[in-house]
Design a protein around this motif. Sequence first.
Motif, mmCIF file in Angstrom:
data_model
loop_
_atom_site.group_PDB
_atom_site.id
_atom_site.type_symbol
_atom_site.label_atom_id
_atom_site.label_comp_id
_atom_site.label_asym_id
_atom_site.label_seq_id
_atom_site.Cartn_x
_atom_site.Cartn_y
_atom_site.Cartn_z
ATOM 1 N N LYS A 55 0.859 -1.175 0.000
ATOM 2 C CA LYS A 55 0.000 0.000 0.000
ATOM 3 C C LYS A 55 0.898 1.227 0.000
ATOM 4 O O LYS A 55 1.837 1.317 0.798
ATOM 5 C CB LYS A 55 -0.889 0.011 1.239
ATOM 6 C CG LYS A 55 -1.805 1.206 1.302
ATOM 7 C CD LYS A 55 -2.695 1.161 2.524
ATOM 8 C CE LYS A 55 -3.603 2.362 2.524
ATOM 9 N NZ LYS A 55 -4.489 2.367 3.674
ATOM 10 N N ARG A 56 0.604 2.152 -0.896
ATOM 11 C CA ARG A 56 1.358 3.409 -0.923
ATOM 12 C C ARG A 56 0.960 4.224 0.311
ATOM 13 O O ARG A 56 -0.222 4.427 0.569
ATOM 14 C CB ARG A 56 1.046 4.196 -2.181
ATOM 15 C CG ARG A 56 1.771 5.539 -2.241
ATOM 16 C CD ARG A 56 1.374 6.315 -3.468
ATOM 17 N NE ARG A 56 1.889 5.658 -4.653
ATOM 18 C CZ ARG A 56 2.944 6.099 -5.338
ATOM 19 N NH1 ARG A 56 3.541 7.195 -4.980
ATOM 20 N NH2 ARG A 56 3.377 5.442 -6.387
ATOM 21 N N ILE A 57 1.959 4.669 1.064
ATOM 22 C CA ILE A 57 1.667 5.469 2.255
ATOM 23 C C ILE A 57 2.158 6.904 2.115
ATOM 24 O O ILE A 57 1.948 7.716 3.000
ATOM 25 C CB ILE A 57 2.259 4.834 3.538
ATOM 26 C CG1 ILE A 57 3.773 4.703 3.430
ATOM 27 C CG2 ILE A 57 1.591 3.505 3.821
ATOM 28 C CD1 ILE A 57 4.438 4.277 4.724
ATOM 29 N N GLY A 58 2.801 7.215 1.008
ATOM 30 C CA GLY A 58 3.259 8.583 0.816
ATOM 31 C C GLY A 58 4.256 8.679 -0.311
ATOM 32 O O GLY A 58 4.544 7.701 -0.995
ATOM 33 N N GLU A 59 4.750 9.867 -0.495
ATOM 34 C CA GLU A 59 5.761 10.133 -1.506
ATOM 35 C C GLU A 59 6.950 10.808 -0.858
ATOM 36 O O GLU A 59 6.808 11.480 0.163
ATOM 37 C CB GLU A 59 5.210 11.056 -2.593
ATOM 38 C CG GLU A 59 4.178 10.417 -3.470
ATOM 39 C CD GLU A 59 3.745 11.323 -4.612
ATOM 40 O OE1 GLU A 59 4.300 12.435 -4.743
ATOM 41 O OE2 GLU A 59 2.861 10.915 -5.361
ATOM 42 N N ILE A 60 8.089 10.617 -1.466
ATOM 43 C CA ILE A 60 9.300 11.284 -1.014
ATOM 44 C C ILE A 60 9.703 12.259 -2.113
ATOM 45 O O ILE A 60 10.024 11.842 -3.225
ATOM 46 C CB ILE A 60 10.441 10.280 -0.757
ATOM 47 C CG1 ILE A 60 10.032 9.259 0.296
ATOM 48 C CG2 ILE A 60 11.710 11.015 -0.346
ATOM 49 C CD1 ILE A 60 11.016 8.112 0.437
ATOM 50 N N ASN A 61 9.623 13.533 -1.829
ATOM 51 C CA ASN A 61 10.074 14.539 -2.785
ATOM 52 C C ASN A 61 11.547 14.809 -2.531
ATOM 53 O O ASN A 61 11.942 15.116 -1.413
ATOM 54 C CB ASN A 61 9.265 15.827 -2.639
ATOM 55 C CG ASN A 61 7.830 15.625 -3.053
ATOM 56 O OD1 ASN A 61 7.564 15.003 -4.070
ATOM 57 N ND2 ASN A 61 6.902 16.123 -2.269
ATOM 58 N N ARG A 62 12.335 14.649 -3.566
ATOM 59 C CA ARG A 62 13.772 14.834 -3.424
ATOM 60 C C ARG A 62 14.216 16.071 -4.173
ATOM 61 O O ARG A 62 13.553 16.519 -5.102
ATOM 62 C CB ARG A 62 14.507 13.608 -3.953
ATOM 63 C CG ARG A 62 14.239 12.392 -3.099
ATOM 64 C CD ARG A 62 14.908 11.205 -3.660
ATOM 65 N NE ARG A 62 14.040 10.686 -4.716
ATOM 66 C CZ ARG A 62 14.254 9.574 -5.359
ATOM 67 N NH1 ARG A 62 15.316 8.874 -5.102
ATOM 68 N NH2 ARG A 62 13.434 9.156 -6.282
ATOM 69 N N LYS A 63 15.349 16.590 -3.758
ATOM 70 C CA LYS A 63 15.966 17.724 -4.432
ATOM 71 C C LYS A 63 17.327 17.295 -4.934
ATOM 72 O O LYS A 63 18.022 16.517 -4.292
ATOM 73 C CB LYS A 63 16.124 18.900 -3.468
ATOM 74 C CG LYS A 63 14.820 19.489 -3.032
ATOM 75 C CD LYS A 63 15.031 20.682 -2.146
ATOM 76 C CE LYS A 63 13.687 21.252 -1.744
ATOM 77 N NZ LYS A 63 13.824 22.445 -0.941
#
Length: 112
Positions: A55-63
Amino acid sequence: MIKSQISKKISQFSKLHPFLNFKLFYTDNREDLIHKGIDLAFRAGTMDDSNLKSKRIGEINRKLVCSYDYWKEHKKPISPHDLTKWNWIKLDMLPNHRTLVNSAGEKCLLEF
């Protein structure tokens, strides 16, 4: 950062359920969860075809970042594709490509 966010949630959960035992370990390697007797795992990246439930629980936004010294020592990129010639720190579990998105929402696929 993901470690600290997950660790905080697990800590809160363990305080609510003091009779449960937890054994935590972090790794960048894909482990055979069933063979190792692991009941729950948090993974970043794509999920390979598997018999496991996910189950997808979130996203990781990277720089995209580099050190000042690295910036000084290398030819400056004019286009995103110039970055394919730079050294990258990679996680083994993630594919060797990234989609960069600028502030206007334009996307560029880089393979390295």
